[in-house]
Design an enzyme around this catalytic site. Structure first.
Site, PDB file in Angstrom:
ATOM      1  N   LYS A 120     -19.967 -25.504   5.074  1.00  0.00           N
ATOM      2  CA  LYS A 120     -20.845 -25.055   6.152  1.00  0.00           C
ATOM      3  C   LYS A 120     -22.107 -24.427   5.534  1.00  0.00           C
ATOM      4  O   LYS A 120     -22.953 -25.150   5.044  1.00  0.00           O
ATOM      5  CB  LYS A 120     -20.057 -24.147   7.086  1.00  0.00           C
ATOM      6  CG  LYS A 120     -18.856 -24.941   7.652  1.00  0.00           C
ATOM      7  CD  LYS A 120     -18.018 -24.162   8.567  1.00  0.00           C
ATOM      8  CE  LYS A 120     -16.760 -24.868   9.035  1.00  0.00           C
ATOM      9  NZ  LYS A 120     -16.477 -26.229   8.771  1.00  0.00           N
ATOM     10  N   HIS A 161     -17.399 -19.671   9.369  1.00  0.00           N
ATOM     11  CA  HIS A 161     -18.745 -19.736   9.965  1.00  0.00           C
ATOM     12  C   HIS A 161     -19.568 -18.479   9.712  1.00  0.00           C
ATOM     13  O   HIS A 161     -20.706 -18.389  10.169  1.00  0.00           O
ATOM     14  CB  HIS A 161     -18.636 -20.027  11.463  1.00  0.00           C
ATOM     15  CG  HIS A 161     -18.081 -21.388  11.714  1.00  0.00           C
ATOM     16  ND1 HIS A 161     -18.870 -22.518  11.691  1.00  0.00           N
ATOM     17  CD2 HIS A 161     -16.818 -21.808  11.919  1.00  0.00           C
ATOM     18  CE1 HIS A 161     -18.112 -23.581  11.906  1.00  0.00           C
ATOM     19  NE2 HIS A 161     -16.852 -23.182  12.041  1.00  0.00           N
ATOM     20  N   SER A 180     -15.611 -20.655  15.813  1.00  0.00           N
ATOM     21  CA  SER A 180     -16.361 -21.872  15.513  1.00  0.00           C
ATOM     22  C   SER A 180     -17.046 -22.480  16.721  1.00  0.00           C
ATOM     23  O   SER A 180     -18.101 -23.097  16.580  1.00  0.00           O
ATOM     24  CB  SER A 180     -15.445 -22.905  14.867  1.00  0.00           C
ATOM     25  OG  SER A 180     -14.301 -23.127  15.667  1.00  0.00           O
TER      26      SER A 180
HETATM   27  C1  LIG Z   1     -13.120 -21.797  11.507  1.00  0.00           C
HETATM   28  C2  LIG Z   1     -12.871 -23.007  10.668  1.00  0.00           C
HETATM   29  N1  LIG Z   1     -11.925 -22.960   9.724  1.00  0.00           N
HETATM   30  C3  LIG Z   1     -11.654 -24.015   8.946  1.00  0.00           C
HETATM   31  C4  LIG Z   1     -12.340 -25.192   9.083  1.00  0.00           C
HETATM   32  C5  LIG Z   1     -11.976 -26.323   8.214  1.00  0.00           C
HETATM   33  O1  LIG Z   1     -12.794 -26.375   7.100  1.00  0.00           O
HETATM   34  P1  LIG Z   1     -12.967 -27.743   6.305  1.00  0.00           P
HETATM   35  O2  LIG Z   1     -13.968 -28.546   7.059  1.00  0.00           O
HETATM   36  O3  LIG Z   1     -13.417 -27.341   4.946  1.00  0.00           O
HETATM   37  O4  LIG Z   1     -11.615 -28.398   6.308  1.00  0.00           O
HETATM   38  C6  LIG Z   1     -13.352 -25.286  10.060  1.00  0.00           C
HETATM   39  C7  LIG Z   1     -14.166 -26.484  10.289  1.00  0.00           C
HETATM   40  O5  LIG Z   1     -14.170 -27.489   9.751  1.00  0.00           O
HETATM   41  C8  LIG Z   1     -13.615 -24.180  10.866  1.00  0.00           C
HETATM   42  O6  LIG Z   1     -14.549 -24.240  11.821  1.00  0.00           O
END
Ligand SMILES: Cc1ncc(COP(=O)(O)O)c(C=O)c1O
Length: 389
Positions: free
Chosen positions: A231, A199, A171
């Site tokens: 995203k 991502h 990320s």
């Molecule tokens: C790699 C990754 N996994 C999980 C999440 C969490 O997702 P959510 O925003 O839907 O809680 C994020 C960012 O928010 C992320 O960058």
């Protein structure tokens, strides 16, 4: 933390002194946003918005209950089937957020007797899920499959529940995990490979199916696939996809799935529409990745650009903040990312591209970053803005 206002204030002041205090603010509307995760530009797409509005009229606003009570609507069911088909898995399970999906899947597959091997730069939700499970966690050097293999080999043979956990696209760095090597290592160690493709899902791979598609990996190689809808799909929520038994097991055991109100059906219907638009408009994917390659290439950044995320490492928190402010003064929103989100000494600007950006906006951003570099040098910093780690 002690129950003492002075202690709280001192902690906040300490963060401020170290340029680590976080502040929330409403982004100015007239600036061009180069730090959102709306990679395909679907959050305000007319078809997505219309699907949301239609579903609100049909279902109302809230789902009214958790999935296992009465919160599971036909909208949830349709989305799960569409995601399973899109990812080439038998089944998918829709979670309320990606954070919860990761907590849920790790907590369901690992307990105190389990062993988890995890990339050092994994997302906080994978780290927190691993910690909460109580399993023994070992962290391997970023994207180093040999190190991961060593750590898997070091697991006590008595330990039956084993997980190898990684982001698909990282990320904060935008690079890909070495999934083929990790899949092999996990298979040999009889460990579940859990890939969080938040991502990559919708953007990476010939048809946007994510990092498994990019590497030509099957559900057998990557048995546990996590993706998010907040995203590339521009909505909200997340999923875990895998074999039917795995998904049924999660329905029984994943506490963040069971003990929470189901997503509003309208959000789910909007995601269904976003999935359709994303599959139809392949130009969105091509455009956002071309933008990212352009920023990466013209600025001469190290490595290769494979995702919409372009990090510019500045190391120092104060410099990252100053560069972000300078860019905002020029009309561009690019957030400074600091510890603990990234390791100490790797503070950065995290530029993210979107299919909605015009080429002229991307070029203007590149010029602005180049100017900010000059300002940084003029202000007598010991070195120009770093672009490598
Ligand atoms: C790699 C990754 N996994 C999980 C999440 C969490 O997702 P959510 O925003 O839907 O809680 C994020 C960012 O928010 C992320 O960058």
């Amino acid at each position: 933390m002690q129950r003492d206002p002075a202690a709280l204030r001192a902690a906040l002041e300490d963060l401020e002194q170290r340029h680590l205090r976080r502040v929330r603010r409403v982004p100015p509307r007239d600036a061009v946003n180069f730090c959102s995760n709306d990679y395909l530009g679907l959050s305000a797409h007319p078809e997505v918005v219309q699907a949301f509005a239609d579903a609100v009229m049909k279902y109302g606003v809230g789902s009214g209950a958790s999935h296992l009570v009465t919160g599971h609507s036909s909208a949830h069911q349709m989305l799960e089937e569409a995601v399973a088909a899109f990812t080439g898995r038998e089944k998918a399970l829709v979670f309320s957020t990606g954070y919860m999906a990761n907590m849920g899947v790790i907590g369901a597959l690992a307990d105190q007797k389990a062993a988890i091997v995890s990339d050092k730069l994994n997302h906080a939700s994978l780290i927190d899920g691993s910690r909460l499970s109580g399993a023994k966690v070992s962290r391997y050097r970023h994207a180093d499959s040999d190190h991961a293999t060593e750590q898997l080999a070091a697991i006590d043979p008595e330990v039956k529940s084993r997980l190898l956990v990684t982001d698909g696209v990282f990320s904060m760095d935008g690079d890909l995990a070495p999934l083929p090597e990790l899949a092999l290592a996990a298979r040999r160690a009889n460990a579940w490979l859990v890939v969080d493709d938040a991502h990559a899902f919708g953007v990476v791979g010939a048809t946007g199916r994510g990092s498994c598609e990019h590497f030509g990996l099957s559900s057998d190689d990557v048995p546990v696939l996590v993706g998010t809808f907040g995203k590339a799909f521009g909505t909200f929520g997340a999923f875990v996809a895998g074999d039917a038994d795995l998904i049924d097991y999660l329905v029984q055991k994943a506490r963040p799935y069971i003990y929470t109100t189901a997503l509003p059906p309208a959000v789910v219907a909007a995601t269904f529409a976003a999935l359709e638009v994303a599959q139809r408009d392949s130009w969105r994917r091509e455009r956002v990745l071309a933008h990212a390659r352009r920023v990466h290439g013209v600025l001469g950044l190290p490595g290769t650009s494979v995702s919409p995320i372009v990090p510019i490492i500045l190391r120092d928190e104060a410099r990252a903040l100053a560069a972000s402010r300078e860019l905002e003064a020029r009309g561009f929103l690019v957030s400074a990312i600091r510890p603990p989100t990234v390791p100490a000494g790797t503070s950065r600007l995290r530029v993210t591209l979107s299919a909605t950006h015009e080429e002229s906006q991307v070029d203007a951003l590149i010029t602005a970053i180049a100017e900010v570099r000059q300002t940084d040098v003029r202000q007598g910093e010991s070195r120009p803005l770093e672009t490598d780690e």
